[in-house]
Design an enzyme around this catalytic site. Structure first.
Site, PDB file in Angstrom:
ATOM      1  N   LYS A 189      14.413  -4.548  -4.703  1.00  0.00           N
ATOM      2  CA  LYS A 189      14.237  -3.154  -4.287  1.00  0.00           C
ATOM      3  C   LYS A 189      14.649  -2.955  -2.821  1.00  0.00           C
ATOM      4  CE  LYS A 189      10.462  -2.377  -7.591  1.00  0.00           C
ATOM      5  NZ  LYS A 189      10.810  -1.228  -8.451  1.00  0.00           N
ATOM      6  N   THR A 223      11.221   5.791 -11.165  1.00  0.00           N
ATOM      7  CA  THR A 223      10.707   7.139 -11.395  1.00  0.00           C
ATOM      8  C   THR A 223      10.223   7.742 -10.081  1.00  0.00           C
ATOM      9  OG1 THR A 223       8.616   6.137 -12.081  1.00  0.00           O
ATOM     10  CG2 THR A 223      10.053   6.949 -13.829  1.00  0.00           C
TER      11      THR A 223
END
Ligand code: IMP
Length: 832
Positions: free
Chosen positions: A574, A676
């Protein structure tokens, strides 16, 4: 009609209606009910009650309102003989329930008034609720958003999971390091659940398998000498949005089986009996954090089977109420597996149909495949679950037999298709050969389901082409894509009341259940009053976050600076580290006096690292260390602040999302399945800086490339670089002075009080030619892109325009759309 009359009618299978809720939802009635619950259930004097007491009493009042609707919803399922969906997930990251339930019941104003009449502030009352942190991140929160959309779309469905006594660990920062503590969320009980003493199910473990021939001469197996644990249900009600439809999430707790205890007691082994009771109960004790490797962890496998076995007994119980044979099973039951975590359900359903119901293998297999859909959530090969064969054989001996049989039959088909191709057989087998034989749960899930879906277009493509190409070729049409979403009820209406109000003032409120309506906002791009209102709301949200940061971190930040935010689990893929490297660069430019005319920034991070993932924990330490240096350097002033908020969870996200200007979605392309968080930020008017990864690609398609900041290698280019190393990190440093300076500062201990060892592992990974996450290769383009962001932020009107366009074009990312697709295309249930 009297109750007895009704019971008689019901016994004659006639439909009856019970009186409407004894607790009407006016402000006065809500107030009286709060007082009633304070006194009758909590034994509190209303005069002396605090906000926590009022929270509980209000929660019970709301639950009263929901249960009536829940009963009539369940009755409709029976009356209409509907096909039901069972959504199986080891995680439901629910967060708080009070605000969302009030919103969905449509009684926000009445509740506010009632609480005020008792002398309390609704926000203070809402703040008393503990988060139900029964999930790690995206996968668990998706399951929670799905429940909201399923209820809102009136789909006959249930969520099934585990009622963990301890949710995801509590994160503290001590000297800038993550320290984990227990998340004892049930310490004061939860008012949301109904504990069910029935149904109570026996779950078997260990033991051995014996066989016999039945009266038709058919082989039958019996699983015997097992150690048993009992499963007890708790139901949490989930209301749809203003539609009187309430579904439930059924969460299982483990406790010891009485027989076992009595056996031990009668042998006089009191302590042994108590110990075995305690050990049975550990099954639902704690949620596993997202570790790299669960393989050796027997308790995790037991959790998975425990919850699957209890769920299937419940499914069978419900099905058998109305059916004698299994001919209609797949017309009545669909099961969705949220990742491979519940995929032991496949051999479990086979076991039930073969051993208990006496169906043939062919009949049972047809039913099984038509029942299951499997959702894959990861592109990280190390995250694909595998269990040692030895362990599976010990804990679930009958299931291992069934898995071997499924595999044998499957490999026969493969061999027929690819004669003589041993490599294909090895690659596709459910059993991985090697020094330690493993069961590959993803292969089992693909073979045992009629649908396998990824969670964004790119992810689904990569599943087909990179991760499971053999299976895609073998089962054309089985793989499909369902792009994730978020529920607009929680992630806009609930958490950003002012923005939701402004939007509704212009386009009405139909967007709440039809998010495409937000397109209507494009008409107001030149409406000055609207745009000014928009900016004022963002500023107010940032001010609130600034207050929160002051309380949690003791750092004062200026709400007029750009709030540049990255909140998500801490993981190398990430790339929080990439963000940190840019901040070092910004700091160095400020010190050198080169940052004039750049937008001042407040960089905010939050997220948890898996307790055993030391490198991710070191990244947290680096970020907090950069904060220490930057925030205390008088030369920097308000040009840059760096903060790390401890203990990221859903309720923190609810404060963070509405306050962001810039959303960081910077994973190496081809690593993030969907994301999301990217959608939550954009729906609240943040602009995204991101790579062409996961759902970012689809966000760009929707909002237009001029309204998003994209940088870095594409998934294909990243794959190419990994294979060919056309440019090494060393080359990047040689050719780019700024990057060289960043690395030099890290090496020389500028952020570690002169300690050159502390961050060496991070420096080494950055300089590694084989860095799989390609940080230095993307850094140049990231810094350039951040400079463009900075320029854009200095033009507030243009920035606001882009922000409005982002919100206006978020329609696709509602879970209402996602769930409609699952329902119609996978579950075979048309949505009304
Ligand atoms: P379950 O489906 O057996 O878990 O029951 C859930 C709820 O559905 C019950 O509390 C009842 O309100 C309703 N229900 C259960 N069985 C029947 C039935 O046979 N006919 C109509 N409603 C039912």
């Amino acid at each position: 009609m009297e109750v007895l009359e009704k019971i008689e009618k019901r016994n004659n299978n006639e439909s009856v209606t019970w009186p409407s809720a004894p607790y009407p939802s006016t402000a006065e009635a809500i107030k009286l009910n709060i007082i009633h619950h304070l006194m009758s259930f909590q034994g509190r004097d209303p005069e002396r009650s605090g906000a926590r007491d009022v929270y509980k009493a209000l929660a019970y009042t709301i639950r009263d309102l929901m249960v009536q609707k829940w009963i009539s919803t369940q009755k409709t399922f029976y009356a209409k003989k509907k096909k039901r969906v069972y959504y199986l997930s080891l995680e439901f990251l629910i967060g708080r329930s009070l605000g969302n339930s009030i919103t969905n019941l449509g009684i926000t104003q009445d509740v506010k008034q009632a609480v005020e009449a008792l002398g309390f502030d609704i926000d203070e009352v809402r703040d008393q609720e503990e988060d139900a942190a029964l999930g790690n991140g995206g996968l668990g929160r998706l399951a929670a958003c799905f429940m909201d959309s399923i209820a809102t779309l009136k789909i006959p469905a249930y969520g099934y999971g585990i009622r963990y006594e301890y949710g995801l660990f509590f994160q503290q920062l001590v000297d800038g390091y993550q320290v984990e503590g227990p998340d004892n969320w049930l310490q004061n009980g939860t008012p949301w659940e109904f504990e069910r003493s029935l149904p109570l199910f026996k779950i078997q473990f260990f033991g051995n398998v014996t066989s016999y021939q039945d009266e038709n001469g058919r082989y039958r197996a019996r699983w015997v000498n097992t150690k048993d644990v009992m499963a007890k249900a708790s139901d949490i009600m989930i209301p749809g949005y203003k539609n009187d439809h309430v579904i439930n999430m059924r969460l299982w707790s483990a406790f010891s089986s009485r027989e076992l205890d009595l056996g031990d007691f009668s042998r006089g082994d009191y302590i042994g009996a108590v110990e075995s009771k305690v050990s049975s109960e550990t099954i639902s004790k704690v949620l596993y954090p997202p570790d790299h490797n669960y393989a050796g962890q027997e308790l995790r496998l037991k959790q998975q089977y425990f919850f699957v076995a209890a769920t299937f007994q419940d499914i069978m119980r419900r099905y058998k109420k109305k059916h004698v044979t299994f001919d209609q099973f797949t017309d009545r039951v669909a099961v969705q597996l949220n990742d491979t975590h519940p995929s032991i359900a496949i051999p479990e359903l086979m076991r039930l149909l073969l051993d208990i119901e006496g169906l043939s293998w062919e009949q049972a297999w047809k039913i099984t495949v038509n029942t299951f859909g499997y959702t894959n959530h990861t592109l990280m090969p190390e995250a694909l679950e595998r269990w040692p064969v030895e362990m599976m054989g010990r804990v679930l001996p009958r299931h291992l037999q069934i898995i071997y049989e499924i595999n044998q039959r499957f490999l026969n088909e493969v061999a027929e298709r690819y004669p003589g191709n041993q490599q294909k057989l090895r690659q596709m087998s459910i059993i991985e050969e090697g020094p330690v034989k493993m069961v590959r749960m993803a292969h089992l899930a693909i073979i045992g389901s009629h649908s396998v879906n990824g969670v964004a277009e790119l992810h689904s493509q990569l599943l087909k082409n990179r991760i499971f190409p053999d299976f895609h070729n073998f089962y054309p049409g089985r793989f499909n894509s369902k792009t994730n979403g978020i529920t607009p009820r929680r992630w806009l209406l609930d958490i950003n009341e002012s923005l939701a109000g402004l939007i509704s003032s212009r386009i009405g409120d139909r967007w709440v259940t039809d998010l495409d309506q937000l397109r209507g906002l494009e008409k107001f791009l030149d409406d000055e009053e609207f745009c000014t209102g928009w900016r004022e709301i963002k500023y107010a949200n940032k001010k609130r976050l600034a207050g929160y940061i002051k309380t949690k971190c003791g750092v004062v930040v200026d709400p007029s600076t750009m709030f540049d935010i990255q909140v998500k689990r801490i993981h190398e893929y990430k790339r929080q580290l990439l963000n940190a490297l840019h901040l070092i660069n910004l700091y160095q430019r400020i010190i050198r006096g080169e940052a004039q005319g750049r937008a001042p920034r407040t960089a905010v991070f939050a997220g948890k690292a898996a307790p055993s993932y030391w490198r991710a924990k070191l990244i947290i330490k680096l970020i907090t260390s950069i904060g220490e240096v930057v925030n205390n350097d008088p030369r920097v002033k308000d040009r840059l602040k760096v903060v790390f908020l401890p203990n990221y969870n859903v309720s923190q996200a609810e404060i963070v999302m509405p306050a962001a200007d810039l959303s960081e979605q910077i994973s190496t392309a081809g690593t993030e399945a969907s994301g999301t968080g990217n959608m939550k930020f954009a729906l609240n008017g943040a602009l995204t800086i991101g790579t062409l990864d996961g759902a970012n690609i689809e966000i760009r398609e929707e909002v237009g490339e001029e309204n998003i900041f994209i940088f870095g290698l594409s998934a294909e280019e990243a794959e190419f670089e990994r294979k060919n190393c056309s440019r090494t990190p060393r080359q990047v440093c040689r050719e780019n002075e700024s990057i060289n300076n960043i690395m030099a500062a890290l090496r020389s201990g500028s952020f570690s009080g002169g300690n050159t060892e502390l961050f060496k592992p991070l420096v080494d990974s950055l300089m590694d030619e084989n860095d799989p996450y390609l940080l230095l290769l993307d850094l140049e383009s990231y810094i350039d892109c951040q400079n463009r962001v900075s320029d854009a932020f200095l033009q507030p009107e243009k920035w606001t325009r882009k922000a409005i366009l982002n919100v206006a074009r978020m329609g696709k990312f509602s879970t209402d759309r996602t769930i409609r697709e699952y329902s119609e295309k996978i579950w075979g249930i048309p949505v009304e």
